[in-house]
Design a protein around this motif. Structure first.
Motif, PDB file in Angstrom:
ATOM      1  N   UNK A   1       0.812  -1.212   0.000  1.00 33.56           N
ATOM      2  CA  UNK A   1       0.000   0.000   0.000  1.00 33.56           C
ATOM      3  C   UNK A   1       0.846   1.264   0.000  1.00 33.56           C
ATOM      4  N   UNK A   2       2.006   1.192   0.670  1.00 33.06           N
ATOM      5  CA  UNK A   2       2.889   2.361   0.701  1.00 33.06           C
ATOM      6  C   UNK A   2       3.366   2.664  -0.716  1.00 33.06           C
ATOM      7  N   UNK A   3       3.654   1.583  -1.481  1.00 33.36           N
ATOM      8  CA  UNK A   3       4.118   1.765  -2.865  1.00 33.36           C
ATOM      9  C   UNK A   3       2.999   2.336  -3.736  1.00 33.36           C
ATOM     10  N   UNK A   4       1.800   1.699  -3.665  1.00 35.89           N
ATOM     11  CA  UNK A   4       0.708   2.166  -4.535  1.00 35.89           C
ATOM     12  C   UNK A   4       0.299   3.591  -4.168  1.00 35.89           C
ATOM     13  N   UNK A   5       0.311   3.905  -2.850  1.00 36.18           N
ATOM     14  CA  UNK A   5      -0.011   5.270  -2.446  1.00 36.18           C
ATOM     15  C   UNK A   5       1.026   6.235  -3.010  1.00 36.18           C
ATOM     16  N   UNK A   6       2.292   5.806  -3.014  1.00 37.35           N
ATOM     17  CA  UNK A   6       3.355   6.638  -3.568  1.00 37.35           C
ATOM     18  C   UNK A   6       3.145   6.908  -5.050  1.00 37.35           C
ATOM     19  N   UNK A   7       2.706   5.855  -5.794  1.00 30.78           N
ATOM     20  CA  UNK A   7       2.434   6.041  -7.221  1.00 30.78           C
ATOM     21  C   UNK A   7       1.282   7.021  -7.416  1.00 30.78           C
TER      22      UNK A   7
ATOM     23  N   UNK B   1       0.389   9.410  -5.493  1.00 30.16           N
ATOM     24  CA  UNK B   1       0.815  10.767  -5.137  1.00 30.16           C
ATOM     25  C   UNK B   1       1.940  11.251  -6.050  1.00 30.16           C
ATOM     26  N   UNK B   2       2.363  10.392  -7.004  1.00 28.68           N
ATOM     27  CA  UNK B   2       3.510  10.683  -7.868  1.00 28.68           C
ATOM     28  C   UNK B   2       4.732  11.054  -7.041  1.00 28.68           C
ATOM     29  N   UNK B   3       4.906  10.351  -5.905  1.00 31.88           N
ATOM     30  CA  UNK B   3       6.028  10.623  -5.017  1.00 31.88           C
ATOM     31  C   UNK B   3       7.046   9.499  -5.133  1.00 31.88           C
ATOM     32  N   UNK B   4       8.065   9.722  -5.965  1.00 29.70           N
ATOM     33  CA  UNK B   4       9.087   8.690  -6.160  1.00 29.70           C
ATOM     34  C   UNK B   4       9.781   8.303  -4.849  1.00 29.70           C
ATOM     35  N   UNK B   5      10.118   9.259  -3.977  1.00 26.25           N
ATOM     36  CA  UNK B   5      10.745   8.859  -2.703  1.00 26.25           C
ATOM     37  C   UNK B   5       9.895   7.868  -1.921  1.00 26.25           C
ATOM     38  N   UNK B   6       8.564   8.104  -1.874  1.00 25.22           N
ATOM     39  CA  UNK B   6       7.707   7.186  -1.129  1.00 25.22           C
ATOM     40  C   UNK B   6       7.662   5.819  -1.796  1.00 25.22           C
ATOM     41  N   UNK B   7       7.606   5.792  -3.133  1.00 23.17           N
ATOM     42  CA  UNK B   7       7.589   4.516  -3.860  1.00 23.17           C
ATOM     43  C   UNK B   7       8.850   3.725  -3.545  1.00 23.17           C
ATOM     44  N   UNK B   8       9.993   4.397  -3.624  1.00 21.17           N
ATOM     45  CA  UNK B   8      11.265   3.718  -3.393  1.00 21.17           C
ATOM     46  C   UNK B   8      11.378   3.276  -1.935  1.00 21.17           C
ATOM     47  N   UNK B   9      10.923   4.132  -1.013  1.00 21.10           N
ATOM     48  CA  UNK B   9      10.974   3.771   0.408  1.00 21.10           C
ATOM     49  C   UNK B   9      10.105   2.538   0.660  1.00 21.10           C
ATOM     50  N   UNK B  10       8.896   2.514   0.066  1.00 22.73           N
ATOM     51  CA  UNK B  10       8.006   1.368   0.229  1.00 22.73           C
ATOM     52  C   UNK B  10       8.621   0.111  -0.345  1.00 22.73           C
TER      53      UNK B  10
END
Lengths: 226, 224
Positions: B176-182, B184-193
């Motif tokens: 969910x952290x990854x999909x939420x990052x996508x 939000x178009x937030x690459x840092x969150x995607x990578x962190x997830x």
């Protein structure tokens, strides 16, 4: 207002002939993208895997690290793999291809290495006794004898790639996965089922095709079994 | 490099840890889903595989199941389940999909494990007058333990991966952290997830590796 047609699309049925005929082009495009993604990535994996396996066979010390790294890569879930590659490739088809290639690489290196290791020492010595140099030994004796194991790996890698490519829908390059993703958001049953079935059909067809190729290029295993 | 630094900042930001969407809750969800589904799949697959292996029946089915499982995309099964009535009970589709994908490797490895027990040993046990039940529990089960545990390990790693993909279909867990990052178009969150998921999967693999090393030689298959 024109009345809505009362066909299987309007009723949102799982199996729908009208869907197949009206969305033929969309389905075809998705299948083509799916085939491109999987074939390019498996071939890339193969091109990298063969030299890696040969090197790991030549230098025993390299086998441990190579197998350890490929195990780690294989453990990483696909969604995370695509996401970790995002800073490198951005939202592109290359991202999905790179991720799938890494998975294929893992399976292929393991299987090719296992195949090379299974070549009997007597065979190797006999070839050397016949005057084979290291390169000719590798190309004419070791690699052909490793073919059955390598082909088994190639089949596993291909089938997995077909299935994992669907997750590429997260970045918009998932082939049939795109249709499944869109169908999920719009609750479009016929689209989800059709795309899923096509995906399994592609995997089975690819597996059978590779099996046929394997039987064709390793005739000695056939005669041995018969 | 800057993306990695940003991902690290995202990960270490204390604001991202607590709460419903926080890292801590997602981590627990992932752990719980994986553990519950692993137990459930073992409860389903192992008895069936042991009995089939003991009787020597259903071999083709048990062996091909793992291959067939590989050809079916996890994501497709998740979405298909979501659109069926199962989709209405919260985590239903996720749990069913997870169990469906964990059962094949468990079944195949346990079946092969029982079948690969030395036939001579089995015949000796029969000759000693062991009943079918004694044979299964005192001979075949202990001797097939290494392959059986290897199947559990493969199933566990598979479960972690499937639980991640479940996030694409609205399930919980670290994905969910990854999909939420996508979204939000937030690459840092995607990578962190993604980093969290990868670390989680590797920890699960490492735990099994460690358990295998600490286990008695008998369970490792390295013993006499």
């Amino acid at each position: 207002m024109t009345p809505l047609p009362d066909d299987c699309l309007a009723r949102n049925e799982w199996i729908c002939g009208v869907y197949l005929s009206t969305r033929r082009q969309i389905l075809l495009d998705a299948v083509v993208q799916h085939l491109q993604l999987t074939s390019v990535s498996v071939l890339t994996g193969l091109v990298v895997a063969v030299p890696l396996a040969v090197l790991a066979r030549r230098w025993g010390w390299a086998a441990g690290p190579v197998l350890a790294v490929t195990t780690i890569l294989y453990t990483i879930p696909s969604l995370a793999m695509y996401s970790l590659l995002l800073p490198l490739y951005g939202l592109s088809a290359a991202l999905v291809v790179a991720g799938l290639a890494l998975y294929s690489l893992t399976v292929l290196v393991r299987n090719i290495l296992a195949g090379l290791r299974a070549v009997p020492e007597e065979t190797r010595q006999a070839a050397r006794g016949l005057g084979y140099g290291p390169v000719r030994l590798l190309l004419a004796v070791e690699l052909p004898l490793a073919l059955p194991a390598a082909m088994a790996g190639l089949r596993i890698a291909t089938v997995s790639a077909v299935s994992l490519a669907t997750v590429g829908a997260i970045v918009g390059y998932g082939g049939l996965g795109n249709l499944i993703y869109a169908g999920m958001n719009s609750y479009f049953k016929a689209q989800v089922l059709t795309a899923s079935v096509l995906c399994v059909l592609i995997a089975v067809a690819a597996d059978l095709l590779l099996l046929a190729v394997q039987r064709l290029i390793t005739p000695w295993t056939r005669t041995a079994r018969a | 490099m800057s993306t990695l630094a940003a991902a690290w900042d995202w990960l270490t930001d204390p604001a991202h840890w607590p709460g419903e969407d926080g890292i801590r809750h997602r981590l627990l969800q992932h752990l719980l889903l994986t553990a519950v589904c692993l137990l459930l799949s073992c409860a389903i697959a192992l008895p069936v595989a042991l009995v089939l292996g003991h009787l020597g029946k259903g071999g083709a089915l048990a062996v091909n199941l793992a291959n067939a499982g590989r050809a079916v995309p996890t994501f497709a099964v998740l979405v298909l389940l979501l659109l069926t009535p199962v989709g209405r009970w919260g985590d239903g589709p996720t749990v069913v999909a997870l169990v469906l994908f964990a059962v094949p490797p468990l079944l195949t490895n346990a079946y092969v494990g029982v079948r690969e027990v030395d036939r001579g040993v089995v015949q000796a046990a029969r000759g000693m007058g062991m009943t079918g039940r004694q044979l299964l529990f005192h001979v075949e089960l202990p001797l097939s333990l290494p392959l059986l545990l290897n199947g559990v390990r493969i199933a566990a790693v598979q479960l972690v991966a499937t639980a991640t993909i479940a996030a694409l279909a609205g399930g919980g867990g670290l994905g969910r952290i990854i999909t939420a990052g996508f979204n939000l178009a937030s690459t840092p969150q995607v990578v962190a997830g993604a980093f969290l998921v990868a670390a989680f999967a590797l920890v699960v693999e490492a735990v099994f590796e460690l358990a295998e090393r600490l286990a008695p030689a008998r369970a490792r298959g390295g013993g006499p």
